[in-house]
Design an enzyme around this catalytic site. Structure first.
Site, short mmCIF file in Angstrom:
data_model
loop_
_atom_site.label_atom_id
_atom_site.label_comp_id
_atom_site.label_asym_id
_atom_site.label_seq_id
_atom_site.Cartn_x
_atom_site.Cartn_y
_atom_site.Cartn_z
N GLU A 94 0.82 -1.21 0.00
CA GLU A 94 0.00 0.00 0.00
C GLU A 94 0.85 1.26 0.00
O GLU A 94 1.91 1.30 0.62
CB GLU A 94 -0.84 0.04 1.28
CG GLU A 94 -1.92 -0.99 1.30
CD GLU A 94 -2.55 -1.12 2.69
OE1 GLU A 94 -2.72 -0.10 3.36
OE2 GLU A 94 -2.85 -2.25 3.07
N CYS A 114 5.23 -7.54 7.86
CA CYS A 114 6.13 -7.03 8.91
C CYS A 114 6.27 -8.10 9.99
O CYS A 114 5.32 -8.85 10.26
CB CYS A 114 5.52 -5.76 9.50
SG CYS A 114 6.57 -4.97 10.75
N CYS A 121 -1.46 -3.15 15.22
CA CYS A 121 -1.14 -2.85 13.82
C CYS A 121 -1.58 -3.96 12.87
O CYS A 121 -1.29 -5.14 13.10
CB CYS A 121 0.36 -2.61 13.68
SG CYS A 121 0.85 -2.19 12.00
N GLY A 161 5.62 -2.35 7.04
CA GLY A 161 7.01 -2.78 7.21
C GLY A 161 7.80 -1.93 8.17
O GLY A 161 7.38 -0.85 8.57
N SER A 193 10.13 6.23 10.03
CA SER A 193 9.49 5.84 11.28
C SER A 193 9.92 4.43 11.67
O SER A 193 9.91 3.52 10.85
CB SER A 193 7.97 5.90 11.09
OG SER A 193 7.31 5.57 12.28
N CYS A 335 -2.40 1.98 7.72
CA CYS A 335 -1.64 1.03 6.90
C CYS A 335 -1.90 -0.43 7.19
O CYS A 335 -2.10 -0.83 8.31
CB CYS A 335 -0.18 1.32 7.05
SG CYS A 335 0.20 2.81 6.18
N1 SAH Z 1 7.44 -0.01 11.44
C1 SAH Z 1 7.51 1.41 11.50
C2 SAH Z 1 6.73 2.14 10.40
C3 SAH Z 1 5.39 1.61 10.04
S1 SAH Z 1 4.02 1.89 11.12
C4 SAH Z 1 7.11 1.90 12.86
O1 SAH Z 1 6.75 1.09 13.70
O2 SAH Z 1 7.20 3.09 13.11
C5 SAH Z 1 3.68 3.60 10.99
C6 SAH Z 1 3.07 4.19 12.24
O3 SAH Z 1 1.69 3.80 12.37
C7 SAH Z 1 3.77 3.72 13.52
O4 SAH Z 1 3.90 4.80 14.39
C8 SAH Z 1 2.79 2.69 14.04
O5 SAH Z 1 2.99 2.42 15.38
C9 SAH Z 1 1.46 3.36 13.70
N2 SAH Z 1 0.30 2.50 13.75
C10 SAH Z 1 0.16 1.21 13.37
N3 SAH Z 1 -1.08 0.76 13.59
C11 SAH Z 1 -1.78 1.79 14.11
C12 SAH Z 1 -3.13 1.96 14.54
N4 SAH Z 1 -4.02 0.96 14.50
N5 SAH Z 1 -3.48 3.18 15.00
C13 SAH Z 1 -2.59 4.20 15.06
N6 SAH Z 1 -1.32 4.10 14.68
C14 SAH Z 1 -0.90 2.92 14.20
#
Ligand code: SAH
Length: 353
Positions: A94, A114, A121, A161, A193, A335
């Site tokens: 995506e 991931c 997530c 990822g 991130s 995502c």
């Molecule tokens: N793996 C990396 C980047 C991908 S996730 C990381 O962990 O930062 C991108 C962001 O979206 C991260 O801050 C992650 O914690 C957040 N995220 C994932 N699922 C989420 C959700 N259901 N609600 C809010 N933020 C979320």
């Protein structure tokens, strides 16, 4: 059928130059070729200023293509555009284009799936399938721009990822997308991130790129953080803060803490005070995010009035804090959700065009 040709977009201009040199080509061809590759051509025939025999010879050795649009969704509310791309091997990732007052920003995936296992997530539910190559990440940016017609000025590596789990390919992608002969997107317009793979922070700092490091903190204490983010196990918040401080000192770049507010999990007064302490120590900017609902998860977002209260408490402590505006709520722009749902629908044969 997929062959084993290398994606030509995985190559930096200097690598293209040495390939072309070995083929007996003059030096200026590398710049011409890189120009085409970063302008989103999808076939060799489009490279009209390269001799035909050269195009044929390149086509023998390298793969050149474009990811296919499996699904495209446009938010009626804010114009957010979300793509589900079909990669060459049939996998899907995506990419989201978000429209802000300062310009358009693209959120790209760095892996198919991931393996970090964060409890909130959607991207991690099926585990890691494979890492994306530098060229595939470049194609996400380039073809999102081309397909949407929206000029991209900013990039966030916040899609599916964990970028630091695909370190070398991500660094090469950053060099590709930043290159003055290509898309030329400034490092200061790029955020990476991470869930906090601390063993990679010094490597990233040593590259001295001017990008913004965003740390998905989500909990200030080890007990909570390990519960919702397994990557905290064996690393820990103290080590994470040490590495954040070292990164800030080495690069002079302020870190951001991402903090998804989860009802009754990470939103207590004590956690607020501890978060403030960490943020002040490393001069971090805190981004509070109302948790996005994921079907498979029992976790709920903190109600808006308590998020506002949490924000005020951080401000009273002198912390720089914002609440992130949620975009694309109507198109599951959080995502991992689209990839997962489409894969499930295709499996059960219910996917419609
Ligand atoms: N793996 C990396 C980047 C991908 S996730 C990381 O962990 O930062 C991108 C962001 O979206 C991260 O801050 C992650 O914690 C957040 N995220 C994932 N699922 C989420 C959700 N259901 N609600 C809010 N933020 C979320």
């Amino acid at each position: 059928m997929q062959d084993d040709k290398i994606n030509i977009r995985d190559l930096l201009p200097e690598e293209l130059a040495s390939e072309l040199k070995a083929m007996g080509q003059p030096a200026f061809r590398a710049k011409q070729l890189f120009g085409w590759l970063t302008r989103g051509v999808s076939g060799w025939d489009e490279m009209t200023n390269l001799p035909k025999p050269l195009r044929a010879a390149l086509g023998e050795r390298f793969y050149l293509g474009a990811p296919g649009v499996l699904r495209k969704q446009v938010s009626a509310g804010d114009g957010t555009v979300k793509y589900l791309w079909r990669l060459r091997d049939g996998n899907a990732v995506e990419t989201v284009v978000m429209r802000y007052h300062y310009g358009n920003s693209v959120c790209i995936s760095t892996q198919v799936g991931c393996r970090q296992g964060c409890a909130f997530c959607a991207s991690t539910i099926g585990g890691l399938v494979r890492c994306l190559t530098p060229g595939e990440m470049l194609e996400e940016v380039m073809f999102s721009e081309k397909e949407s017609g929206l000029k991209i000025g900013h990039i966030v590596l916040m899609g599916i990822g964990e970028p630091l789990d695909n370190f070398d390919n991500v660094v090469k992608f950053l060099k590709l997308v930043n290159h003055p002969d290509g898309m030329n997107i400034g490092m200061r317009h790029i955020s990476l991130s991470t869930c906090g793979l601390t063993e990679r922070f010094a490597d990233l700092a040593a590259l001295d790129m001017q990008l913004t490091l965003s740390v998905s903190l989500h909990a200030p204490d080890d007990e909570t953080r390990t519960r919702i983010m397994p990557a905290n196990r064996g690393r820990g918040v103290a080590k994470l803060m040490d590495e954040c401080e070292a990164y800030f000192k080495k690069t002079g770049r302020r870190i951001s803490f991402e903090y998804a507010m989860i009802d009754g999990v990470n939103d207590s007064k004590e956690q607020c005070a501890l978060l403030a302490k960490h943020a002040k120590r490393v001069a971090a900017h805190v981004n509070l995010i109302p948790l996005n609902h994921v079907d498979e998860s029992p976790l709920k977002p903190t109600p808006p009035e308590r998020i506002a209260e949490f924000k005020r408490a951080l401000e009273r402590e002198g912390v720089n804090v914002t609440v992130r505006r949620s975009l694309g709520g109507d198109i599951e722009a959080s995502c991992g959700q689209l990839r997962k749902k489409t894969a499930e629908a295709m499996k059960s044969g219910t996917e419609r065009a």
